[in-house]
Design an enzyme around this catalytic site. Structure first.
Site, mmCIF file in Angstrom:
data_model
loop_
_atom_site.group_PDB
_atom_site.id
_atom_site.type_symbol
_atom_site.label_atom_id
_atom_site.label_comp_id
_atom_site.label_asym_id
_atom_site.label_seq_id
_atom_site.Cartn_x
_atom_site.Cartn_y
_atom_site.Cartn_z
ATOM 1 N N ASP A 162 0.820 -1.233 0.000
ATOM 2 C CA ASP A 162 0.000 0.000 0.000
ATOM 3 C C ASP A 162 0.842 1.267 0.000
ATOM 4 O O ASP A 162 0.378 2.307 -0.449
ATOM 5 C CB ASP A 162 -1.055 0.004 1.116
ATOM 6 C CG ASP A 162 -0.498 0.015 2.514
ATOM 7 O OD1 ASP A 162 0.689 -0.339 2.698
ATOM 8 O OD2 ASP A 162 -1.245 0.370 3.455
ATOM 9 N N SER A 176 -11.461 5.801 27.063
ATOM 10 C CA SER A 176 -11.522 4.504 26.397
ATOM 11 C C SER A 176 -11.637 3.400 27.430
ATOM 12 O O SER A 176 -10.827 3.306 28.339
ATOM 13 C CB SER A 176 -10.259 4.270 25.557
ATOM 14 O OG SER A 176 -10.125 2.888 25.280
ATOM 15 N N ASP A 221 -5.606 0.383 5.657
ATOM 16 C CA ASP A 221 -6.464 0.133 6.817
ATOM 17 C C ASP A 221 -7.693 1.037 6.831
ATOM 18 O O ASP A 221 -8.823 0.590 7.054
ATOM 19 C CB ASP A 221 -5.678 0.339 8.115
ATOM 20 C CG ASP A 221 -4.426 -0.518 8.175
ATOM 21 O OD1 ASP A 221 -4.260 -1.393 7.299
ATOM 22 O OD2 ASP A 221 -3.614 -0.312 9.095
HETATM 23 P P1 ADP Z 1 -3.420 -2.329 15.241
HETATM 24 O O1 ADP Z 1 -3.935 -1.179 14.464
HETATM 25 O O2 ADP Z 1 -2.872 -3.424 14.382
HETATM 26 O O3 ADP Z 1 -4.383 -2.882 16.229
HETATM 27 P P2 ADP Z 1 -1.644 -0.307 16.157
HETATM 28 O O4 ADP Z 1 -0.403 -0.307 16.973
HETATM 29 O O5 ADP Z 1 -1.629 0.322 14.827
HETATM 30 O O6 ADP Z 1 -2.175 -1.801 16.081
HETATM 31 O O7 ADP Z 1 -2.774 0.456 16.965
HETATM 32 C C1 ADP Z 1 -3.001 0.137 18.313
HETATM 33 C C2 ADP Z 1 -3.120 1.442 19.091
HETATM 34 O O8 ADP Z 1 -4.305 2.153 18.688
HETATM 35 C C3 ADP Z 1 -3.294 1.227 20.582
HETATM 36 O O9 ADP Z 1 -2.037 1.104 21.230
HETATM 37 C C4 ADP Z 1 -4.015 2.517 20.980
HETATM 38 O O10 ADP Z 1 -3.100 3.593 21.106
HETATM 39 C C5 ADP Z 1 -4.908 2.797 19.786
HETATM 40 N N1 ADP Z 1 -6.231 2.189 19.974
HETATM 41 C C6 ADP Z 1 -6.809 1.254 19.217
HETATM 42 N N2 ADP Z 1 -8.047 0.920 19.692
HETATM 43 C C7 ADP Z 1 -8.244 1.682 20.781
HETATM 44 C C8 ADP Z 1 -9.305 1.808 21.745
HETATM 45 N N3 ADP Z 1 -10.400 1.051 21.670
HETATM 46 N N4 ADP Z 1 -9.139 2.695 22.753
HETATM 47 C C9 ADP Z 1 -8.029 3.455 22.841
HETATM 48 N N5 ADP Z 1 -6.998 3.368 21.983
HETATM 49 C C10 ADP Z 1 -7.086 2.500 20.966
HETATM 50 MG MG MG Z 2 -2.783 0.033 13.158
#
Ligand code: ADP
Ligand code: MG
Length: 394
Positions: A44, A75, A186
């Protein structure tokens, strides 16, 4: 199997979190799905093709705009509040999970669309850091919430063009405010996919096609294996891959590696002096071809034949792109031994998830075999979920 909440449960949870942390009622609840990529990995940011589906697993945001420019977030998953003001949000200025939603507000502001301050509560059943894009689910749910404001004159979420613009704002939020230099797959999957379809995204021009993806009719199902593996240096490795590809494209005199025709690959590789660069380029160019072949099989009703393409994608990612890890390799090998037609790592790599295409009903036995292989290797127990092509953000 990790269950997906249904709409009613997700909304109710987000509203409960809102009620526990703010006075009064949210204006509404918006949600956006995580995604899993069927094929087309690390393409991508190279102008290439990828083929994600939206998952039934979603992030729910209960939001209410404020009259000032404060941002107050809570959250459930993080178990913590995050506070700032719109004025403070800028590249390098904020950190923590709130950088994702605050970044979306900032990016829309850069488009001339003021979101104002907001109170918001987040509840999610998208696994974190599992390569299933919980980050895009978070951003896209907020983007939809902002775009629903009365009098909104920004990108229209009722059109694909508007959703593409919102996706662009979410990418900027992730790249420039959250500081993760990811490509655009994504957010496109979360905002622009259709239920029952895989999203063929051409990142050269951000155009999409919706490819029917019906595994049930073919007697198949897609099992997601979350390896739960956490490896350090993931972000650095991702940035390095990206830099290597950009440098190789520059050396070859093309804007992106997409411009290299498969027929010219051998000649192009000959012109690169580093073995590492040659392997990275070979992965990207051959992976884009595999996406095209995968799509052709789907369009001709031959989804049962995509297994070898998944296997080849994994091998290329492991050997040429060097983004697999022991847990991912064990996951795909065990799944194949248990009868998967094909299996591959999905997402950025170094942990995260693998997918396995398995005969309908065999998910639990394949999961057992993978779990046993993980135990034998001394790895943390993996988690599983069933992937069906679900609806986009709304
Ligand atoms: P992925 O996108 O593969 O799950 P990433 O490292 O890109 O992994 O994103 C994860 C991060 O996104 C978490 O560490 C947090 O900072 C943020 N995040 C994702 N979902 C939530 C949520 N439900 N509440 C708060 N932060 C979130
Ligand atoms: Mg991610």
């Amino acid at each position: 199997m990790l269950p997906a909440w249904d709409e009613a449960e997700g909304s109710a949870r987000a509203r409960e979190v809102f009620a526990a942390h703010f006075d009064g009622e949210p204006t509404g609840v918006w949600s956006a799905p995580g995604r899993v990529n069927l094929i087309g990995e690390h393409t991508d940011y190279n102008g290439g093709l990828c083929l994600p589906i939206a998952l039934e697993h979603r992030t729910y945001v209960a939001l209410r705009r404020r009259s000032d420019d404060a941002i107050h977030l809570f959250s459930e998953r993080e178990g913590s509040a995050w506070q700032s003001t719109l004025a403070e949000v800028a590249p390098g200025a904020v950190s923590g999970w709130g950088a994702y939603p605050a970044g979306v507000a900032w990016a829309l502001g850069e488009l001339g669309q003021d979101t104002g301050g907001f109170d918001a509560a987040v509840a999610s059943c998208v696994p974190y850091g599992a390569g299933l894009s919980s980050s895009a689910a978070l951003e896209c749910a907020f983007a939809m919430a902002f775009a629903a404001a009365p009098g909104w004159t920004g990108p229209d979420p009722d059109t694909d063009a508007g959703r593409a613009e919102l996706a662009g704002a979410c990418v900027r939020a992730e790249n420039e405010i959250a500081g993760a230099n990811t490509g655009g797959m994504d957010q496109a999957a979360s905002l622009r996919a259709h239920a029952g379809h895989a999203l063929l995204l051409d990142t050269r021009d951000a155009s999409v096609r919706h490819i029917p993806f019906d595994l049930t009719a073919a007697g198949l199902e897609l099992l997601v294996i979350d390896t739960r593996a956490e490896h350090a240096l993931v972000d650095g490795q991702y940035a390095q891959r990206r830099e290597t590809c950009e440098a190789a494209a520059a050396a070859l005199g093309v804007a992106t590696l997409r411009e290299i025709e498969p027929a010219d690959l051998v000649a192009a590789l000959d012109r690169l002096d580093s073995g590492v660069a040659r392997r990275r380029v070979r992965h990207v160019v051959t992976e884009i071809v595999r996406v095209e072949q995968f799509v052709t099989l789907l369009q001709t009703g031959r989804v049962g034949e995509v297994g070898p393409l998944m296997d080849a994608s994994h091998a290329s990612l492991a050997t040429d792109y060097e983004v697999s890890c022991a847990e991912l390799d064990v996951a795909v090998e065990a799944a194949r031994e248990a009868g998967a037609l094909g299996a591959r790592m999905t997402g950025g790599g170094f942990g995260g998830s693998a997918i396995a295409l398995v005969p309908a009903g065999s998910g639990p036995t394949v999961a057992q075999t993978v779990t046993a292989a993980f135990a034998a290797a001394g790895f943390t127990a993996p988690a599983f979920l069933a992937a069906t092509a679900a609806a986009p953000a709304h």
